[in-house]
Design a protein around this motif. Structure first.
Motif, short mmCIF file in Angstrom:
data_model
loop_
_atom_site.label_atom_id
_atom_site.label_comp_id
_atom_site.label_asym_id
_atom_site.label_seq_id
_atom_site.Cartn_x
_atom_site.Cartn_y
_atom_site.Cartn_z
N VAL A 5 -17.05 1.61 4.82
CA VAL A 5 -16.92 0.87 3.58
C VAL A 5 -16.13 -0.39 3.92
N PRO A 6 -16.70 -1.57 3.70
CA PRO A 6 -15.97 -2.80 4.05
C PRO A 6 -14.61 -2.86 3.33
N VAL A 7 -13.59 -3.24 4.09
CA VAL A 7 -12.25 -3.40 3.53
C VAL A 7 -12.16 -4.84 3.01
N PRO A 8 -12.01 -5.00 1.68
CA PRO A 8 -11.95 -6.36 1.13
C PRO A 8 -10.72 -7.11 1.62
N PRO A 9 -10.86 -8.40 1.84
CA PRO A 9 -9.69 -9.19 2.24
C PRO A 9 -8.75 -9.37 1.04
N PRO A 10 -7.53 -9.81 1.30
CA PRO A 10 -6.61 -10.10 0.18
C PRO A 10 -7.24 -11.14 -0.76
N THR A 11 -6.80 -11.12 -2.00
CA THR A 11 -7.32 -12.05 -3.01
C THR A 11 -6.66 -13.42 -2.93
N VAL A 12 -5.63 -13.53 -2.09
CA VAL A 12 -4.91 -14.79 -1.90
C VAL A 12 -5.00 -15.15 -0.42
N ALA A 13 -5.38 -16.37 -0.11
CA ALA A 13 -5.42 -16.83 1.28
C ALA A 13 -4.06 -17.38 1.67
N LEU A 14 -3.58 -16.96 2.82
CA LEU A 14 -2.29 -17.46 3.33
C LEU A 14 -2.52 -18.30 4.57
N SER A 15 -1.69 -19.31 4.71
CA SER A 15 -1.71 -20.13 5.91
C SER A 15 -0.28 -20.19 6.44
N PRO A 16 -0.08 -19.76 7.67
CA PRO A 16 -1.08 -19.23 8.61
C PRO A 16 -1.56 -17.83 8.20
N THR A 17 -2.70 -17.46 8.77
CA THR A 17 -3.28 -16.15 8.54
C THR A 17 -2.27 -15.07 8.93
N PRO A 18 -2.09 -14.04 8.09
CA PRO A 18 -1.14 -12.97 8.42
C PRO A 18 -1.47 -12.29 9.74
N LYS A 19 -0.42 -11.99 10.48
CA LYS A 19 -0.53 -11.32 11.79
C LYS A 19 0.31 -10.05 11.77
N LEU A 20 -0.22 -9.01 12.40
CA LEU A 20 0.48 -7.75 12.52
C LEU A 20 1.39 -7.78 13.74
N ARG A 21 2.62 -7.33 13.56
CA ARG A 21 3.57 -7.22 14.68
C ARG A 21 4.11 -5.80 14.70
N HIS A 22 4.29 -5.27 15.90
CA HIS A 22 4.80 -3.91 16.06
C HIS A 22 6.24 -3.98 16.57
N PHE A 23 7.11 -3.25 15.91
CA PHE A 23 8.52 -3.18 16.29
C PHE A 23 8.87 -1.72 16.55
N PRO A 24 8.53 -1.20 17.75
CA PRO A 24 8.78 0.21 18.03
C PRO A 24 10.26 0.58 17.99
N ASP A 25 11.16 -0.37 18.26
CA ASP A 25 12.59 -0.07 18.19
C ASP A 25 13.05 0.17 16.76
N ARG A 26 12.26 -0.27 15.78
CA ARG A 26 12.57 -0.08 14.35
C ARG A 26 11.59 0.89 13.69
N ASP A 27 10.67 1.45 14.48
CA ASP A 27 9.67 2.39 13.96
C ASP A 27 8.88 1.80 12.80
N ARG A 28 8.34 0.60 13.02
CA ARG A 28 7.55 0.00 11.96
C ARG A 28 6.64 -1.10 12.47
N TYR A 29 5.61 -1.33 11.68
CA TYR A 29 4.72 -2.47 11.84
C TYR A 29 5.06 -3.43 10.72
N GLU A 30 4.97 -4.72 11.00
CA GLU A 30 5.24 -5.73 9.98
C GLU A 30 4.08 -6.71 9.95
N LEU A 31 3.76 -7.17 8.75
CA LEU A 31 2.73 -8.19 8.56
C LEU A 31 3.44 -9.48 8.20
N TRP A 32 3.19 -10.53 9.00
CA TRP A 32 3.88 -11.82 8.85
C TRP A 32 2.87 -12.94 8.64
#
Length: 110
Positions: A5-32
């Motif tokens: 099932v296609p995952v719809p994109p966000p309804t708001v466009a951001l610039s720059p395009t959001p990027k996923l970052r992994h912070f294993p020392d904090r046990d989390r992923y962050e979207l920036w």
């Protein structure tokens, strides 16, 4: 095999395009987007390498615009590419998996 099932994109466009970052020392992923935090996916890693997805949080500014969906799909895409299995404790992730069955293969065996 389930039909993706296609995952719809966000309804708001951001610039720059959001990027996923992994912070294993904090046990989390962050979207920036540039230097602005959009959301966080917290987890706990089990001894066998399985990730327990604990919570999905999107900052108030980006709430209700599809960024939680983008965050979870990005995290699951990365984990599936690595072969990492998940246990979804987070209710948002549980509902996401029901809506987008192509991610069911990421679930850890009981």
């Amino acid at each position: 095999m389930t039909t993706p099932v296609p995952v719809p994109p966000p309804t708001v466009a951001l610039s720059p395009t959001p990027k996923l970052r992994h912070f294993p020392d904090r046990d989390r992923y962050e979207l920036w987007s540039g230097d602005e935090l959009v959301g966080v996916e917290g987890y706990e890693r089990r001894a066998d390498g399985t990730l327990v997805l604990l919570h999905t949080v999107v900052t108030e500014k980006y709430g209700r615009a599809g960024f939680a969906r983008l965050l979870v799909s990005s995290v699951l895409d990365e984990l599936m590419a690595e072969g990492t299995k998940i246990v979804p404790v987070c209710t948002y992730v549980q509902k996401f998996l029901e809506r987008f069955p192509q991610y069911q293969s990421a679930l850890a065996a009981d």
